[in-house]
Write a protein that holds these residues in place. Sequence first.
Motif, PDB file in Angstrom:
ATOM      1  N   GLN A 249       0.804  -1.227   0.222  1.00  0.00           N
ATOM      2  CA  GLN A 249       0.122   0.223   0.414  1.00  0.00           C
ATOM      3  C   GLN A 249       0.734   1.335   0.259  1.00  0.00           C
ATOM      4  OE1 GLN A 249      -2.814  -0.832   3.620  1.00  0.00           O
ATOM      5  NE2 GLN A 249      -3.906  -1.522   2.078  1.00  0.00           N
ATOM      6  N   PHE A 250       1.998   1.359   0.774  1.00  0.00           N
ATOM      7  CA  PHE A 250       2.765   2.946   0.729  1.00  0.00           C
ATOM      8  C   PHE A 250       3.735   2.514  -0.123  1.00  0.00           C
ATOM      9  CE2 PHE A 250       3.295   1.418   6.102  1.00  0.00           C
ATOM     10  CZ  PHE A 250       2.387   3.427   6.109  1.00  0.00           C
ATOM     11  N   LEU A 251       4.214   1.838  -1.448  1.00  0.00           N
ATOM     12  CA  LEU A 251       4.895   1.576  -2.391  1.00  0.00           C
ATOM     13  C   LEU A 251       4.050   1.926  -4.185  1.00  0.00           C
ATOM     14  CD1 LEU A 251       7.191   0.739  -3.726  1.00  0.00           C
ATOM     15  CD2 LEU A 251       6.772  -1.824  -3.892  1.00  0.00           C
ATOM     16  N   ASN A 252       2.476   1.563  -3.543  1.00  0.00           N
ATOM     17  CA  ASN A 252       1.764   2.365  -4.446  1.00  0.00           C
ATOM     18  C   ASN A 252       1.521   3.381  -4.437  1.00  0.00           C
ATOM     19  OD1 ASN A 252      -0.113   1.094  -6.852  1.00  0.00           O
ATOM     20  ND2 ASN A 252      -1.951   2.249  -5.069  1.00  0.00           N
ATOM     21  N   ALA A 253       1.497   4.258  -3.248  1.00  0.00           N
ATOM     22  CA  ALA A 253       1.480   5.619  -3.110  1.00  0.00           C
ATOM     23  C   ALA A 253       2.370   6.567  -3.105  1.00  0.00           C
ATOM     24  CB  ALA A 253       1.206   5.902  -1.268  1.00  0.00           C
ATOM     25  N   LEU A 254       3.492   5.707  -3.023  1.00  0.00           N
ATOM     26  CA  LEU A 254       5.019   6.717  -3.333  1.00  0.00           C
ATOM     27  C   LEU A 254       4.965   6.709  -5.024  1.00  0.00           C
ATOM     28  CD1 LEU A 254       7.633   4.821  -0.806  1.00  0.00           C
ATOM     29  CD2 LEU A 254       6.892   6.967  -1.316  1.00  0.00           C
ATOM     30  N   LEU A 255       4.438   5.585  -5.544  1.00  0.00           N
ATOM     31  CA  LEU A 255       4.694   5.829  -7.262  1.00  0.00           C
ATOM     32  C   LEU A 255       3.934   6.890  -7.664  1.00  0.00           C
ATOM     33  CD1 LEU A 255       3.515   1.863  -8.167  1.00  0.00           C
ATOM     34  CD2 LEU A 255       6.236   3.258  -7.678  1.00  0.00           C
ATOM     35  N   ASP A 256       2.762   7.521  -6.968  1.00  0.00           N
ATOM     36  CA  ASP A 256       2.774   8.886  -7.332  1.00  0.00           C
ATOM     37  C   ASP A 256       3.541  10.415  -7.290  1.00  0.00           C
ATOM     38  OD1 ASP A 256       0.868   7.171  -9.336  1.00  0.00           O
ATOM     39  OD2 ASP A 256      -0.623   7.097  -7.109  1.00  0.00           O
ATOM     40  N   GLU A 257       4.101   9.473  -6.248  1.00  0.00           N
ATOM     41  CA  GLU A 257       4.853  10.910  -5.715  1.00  0.00           C
ATOM     42  C   GLU A 257       5.918  11.530  -6.672  1.00  0.00           C
ATOM     43  OE1 GLU A 257       4.811  12.800  -2.334  1.00  0.00           O
ATOM     44  OE2 GLU A 257       3.080  11.645  -2.145  1.00  0.00           O
ATOM     45  N   PRO A 258       6.430  12.916  -6.897  1.00  0.00           N
ATOM     46  CA  PRO A 258       7.295  13.582  -7.855  1.00  0.00           C
ATOM     47  C   PRO A 258       8.589  12.745  -6.785  1.00  0.00           C
ATOM     48  CG  PRO A 258       5.625  14.847  -7.259  1.00  0.00           C
ATOM     49  CD  PRO A 258       4.841  13.248  -6.349  1.00  0.00           C
ATOM     50  N   ALA A 259       8.871  13.036  -5.369  1.00  0.00           N
ATOM     51  CA  ALA A 259       9.554  13.066  -4.745  1.00  0.00           C
ATOM     52  C   ALA A 259      10.451  11.685  -4.621  1.00  0.00           C
ATOM     53  CB  ALA A 259       9.742  13.360  -4.037  1.00  0.00           C
ATOM     54  N   ALA A 260       9.844  10.251  -5.268  1.00  0.00           N
ATOM     55  CA  ALA A 260      10.122   8.985  -5.312  1.00  0.00           C
ATOM     56  C   ALA A 260      10.632   8.527  -6.989  1.00  0.00           C
ATOM     57  CB  ALA A 260       8.877   8.328  -5.237  1.00  0.00           C
ATOM     58  N   TRP A 261       9.641  10.411  -7.574  1.00  0.00           N
ATOM     59  CA  TRP A 261      10.023   9.557  -9.199  1.00  0.00           C
ATOM     60  C   TRP A 261      11.366  10.245  -9.211  1.00  0.00           C
ATOM     61  CZ3 TRP A 261       8.671   7.889 -13.569  1.00  0.00           C
ATOM     62  CH2 TRP A 261       9.639   7.885 -15.016  1.00  0.00           C
ATOM     63  N   ALA A 262      11.883  11.853  -8.452  1.00  0.00           N
ATOM     64  CA  ALA A 262      13.454  12.230  -8.148  1.00  0.00           C
ATOM     65  C   ALA A 262      14.382  11.676  -7.783  1.00  0.00           C
ATOM     66  CB  ALA A 262      13.025  13.673  -8.025  1.00  0.00           C
ATOM     67  N   ALA A 263      14.014  10.583  -7.011  1.00  0.00           N
ATOM     68  CA  ALA A 263      14.759   9.489  -6.146  1.00  0.00           C
ATOM     69  C   ALA A 263      15.531   8.521  -6.795  1.00  0.00           C
ATOM     70  CB  ALA A 263      15.099   9.530  -4.726  1.00  0.00           C
ATOM     71  N   TYR A 264      14.586   7.598  -7.259  1.00  0.00           N
ATOM     72  CA  TYR A 264      14.518   6.498  -8.207  1.00  0.00           C
ATOM     73  C   TYR A 264      14.145   6.308  -9.768  1.00  0.00           C
ATOM     74  CZ  TYR A 264      15.866   4.990  -3.345  1.00  0.00           C
ATOM     75  OH  TYR A 264      16.506   5.524  -2.074  1.00  0.00           O
ATOM     76  N   PRO A 265      14.251   7.009 -10.163  1.00  0.00           N
ATOM     77  CA  PRO A 265      13.334   6.715 -11.522  1.00  0.00           C
ATOM     78  C   PRO A 265      13.191   5.721 -12.610  1.00  0.00           C
ATOM     79  CG  PRO A 265      15.353   8.325 -11.813  1.00  0.00           C
ATOM     80  CD  PRO A 265      15.135   7.950 -10.357  1.00  0.00           C
ATOM     81  N   ALA A 266      13.924   4.892 -12.407  1.00  0.00           N
ATOM     82  CA  ALA A 266      14.242   3.549 -12.825  1.00  0.00           C
ATOM     83  C   ALA A 266      13.387   2.251 -12.566  1.00  0.00           C
ATOM     84  CB  ALA A 266      15.351   3.177 -13.523  1.00  0.00           C
ATOM     85  N   ILE A 267      13.552   3.318 -10.973  1.00  0.00           N
ATOM     86  CA  ILE A 267      12.321   1.848 -10.319  1.00  0.00           C
ATOM     87  C   ILE A 267      10.671   2.147 -10.301  1.00  0.00           C
ATOM     88  CG2 ILE A 267      11.779   1.043  -7.950  1.00  0.00           C
ATOM     89  CD1 ILE A 267      14.647   1.100  -7.467  1.00  0.00           C
ATOM     90  N   VAL A 268      10.793   3.422  -9.879  1.00  0.00           N
ATOM     91  CA  VAL A 268       9.326   4.187 -10.124  1.00  0.00           C
ATOM     92  C   VAL A 268       8.417   4.050 -11.839  1.00  0.00           C
ATOM     93  CG1 VAL A 268       7.693   6.231  -9.934  1.00  0.00           C
ATOM     94  CG2 VAL A 268       9.362   5.345  -8.437  1.00  0.00           C
ATOM     95  N   LYS A 269       9.314   4.308 -12.675  1.00  0.00           N
ATOM     96  CA  LYS A 269       8.730   3.729 -14.046  1.00  0.00           C
ATOM     97  C   LYS A 269       8.885   3.002 -13.861  1.00  0.00           C
ATOM     98  CE  LYS A 269       9.809   4.367 -18.986  1.00  0.00           C
ATOM     99  NZ  LYS A 269       8.263   3.701 -19.321  1.00  0.00           N
ATOM    100  N   ARG A 270       9.285   1.605 -14.263  1.00  0.00           N
ATOM    101  CA  ARG A 270       8.723   0.251 -14.240  1.00  0.00           C
ATOM    102  C   ARG A 270       7.538  -0.460 -13.451  1.00  0.00           C
ATOM    103  NH1 ARG A 270      13.333  -2.437 -11.371  1.00  0.00           N
ATOM    104  NH2 ARG A 270      12.053  -3.457  -9.909  1.00  0.00           N
ATOM    105  N   LEU A 271       7.529  -0.011 -11.819  1.00  0.00           N
ATOM    106  CA  LEU A 271       6.130  -0.602 -11.460  1.00  0.00           C
ATOM    107  C   LEU A 271       5.434   0.452 -11.687  1.00  0.00           C
ATOM    108  CD1 LEU A 271       7.863  -0.721  -7.669  1.00  0.00           C
ATOM    109  CD2 LEU A 271       7.603  -2.148  -9.301  1.00  0.00           C
ATOM    110  N   ARG A 272       5.599   1.946 -12.017  1.00  0.00           N
ATOM    111  CA  ARG A 272       3.984   2.342 -12.708  1.00  0.00           C
ATOM    112  C   ARG A 272       3.526   1.866 -13.562  1.00  0.00           C
ATOM    113  NH1 ARG A 272       5.601   8.929 -13.214  1.00  0.00           N
ATOM    114  NH2 ARG A 272       4.817   9.007 -10.820  1.00  0.00           N
ATOM    115  N   ASP A 273       4.895   1.037 -14.780  1.00  0.00           N
ATOM    116  CA  ASP A 273       3.830   0.329 -15.599  1.00  0.00           C
ATOM    117  C   ASP A 273       3.596  -0.939 -16.258  1.00  0.00           C
ATOM    118  OD1 ASP A 273       4.865   2.669 -17.323  1.00  0.00           O
ATOM    119  OD2 ASP A 273       6.817   1.526 -18.350  1.00  0.00           O
ATOM    120  N   ARG A 274       4.218  -1.617 -15.213  1.00  0.00           N
ATOM    121  CA  ARG A 274       3.237  -2.860 -14.139  1.00  0.00           C
ATOM    122  C   ARG A 274       2.671  -2.524 -13.679  1.00  0.00           C
ATOM    123  NH1 ARG A 274       7.001  -6.304 -10.030  1.00  0.00           N
ATOM    124  NH2 ARG A 274       8.528  -5.853 -11.818  1.00  0.00           N
ATOM    125  N   ARG A 275       1.803  -1.230 -12.492  1.00  0.00           N
ATOM    126  CA  ARG A 275       0.990  -0.950 -12.023  1.00  0.00           C
ATOM    127  C   ARG A 275      -0.317  -1.026 -13.593  1.00  0.00           C
ATOM    128  NH1 ARG A 275       0.218   4.059  -8.311  1.00  0.00           N
ATOM    129  NH2 ARG A 275       0.413   4.843 -10.158  1.00  0.00           N
TER     130      ARG A 275
END
Length: 95
Positions: A61-87
């Motif tokens: 639940q925390f991870l899913n919410a983090l995927l929509d956070e610009p700060a998460a994108w800025a810190a871990y763009p590759a991980i966030v993009k991969r997980l957003r695509d999977r979602r």
Amino acid sequence: MTEEPNVSGAPETAQPSTGRTLTAQEEQILQCVQATSSMSQGLRDRYIREVLGLAPTKYFQFLNALLDEPAAWAAYPAIVKRLRDRRQRNRDLHW
């Protein structure tokens, strides 16, 4: 005055900057994605409980919410993009 180059690999306009930084827990949650990516579900759940002190459901639940956070994108763009695509793929399959 020269601008700093965009080294994240993300387009400049992909995510707006909010000036917010990730909390220590948010950092751990995103780092856990890499640490557990090759683990079986049982080992991943155990790792999440022991290292993060969270129930796996709460972690996701925390991870899913983090995927929509610009700060998460800025810190871990590759991980966030991969997980957003999977979602998005999962949403497309179930709708």
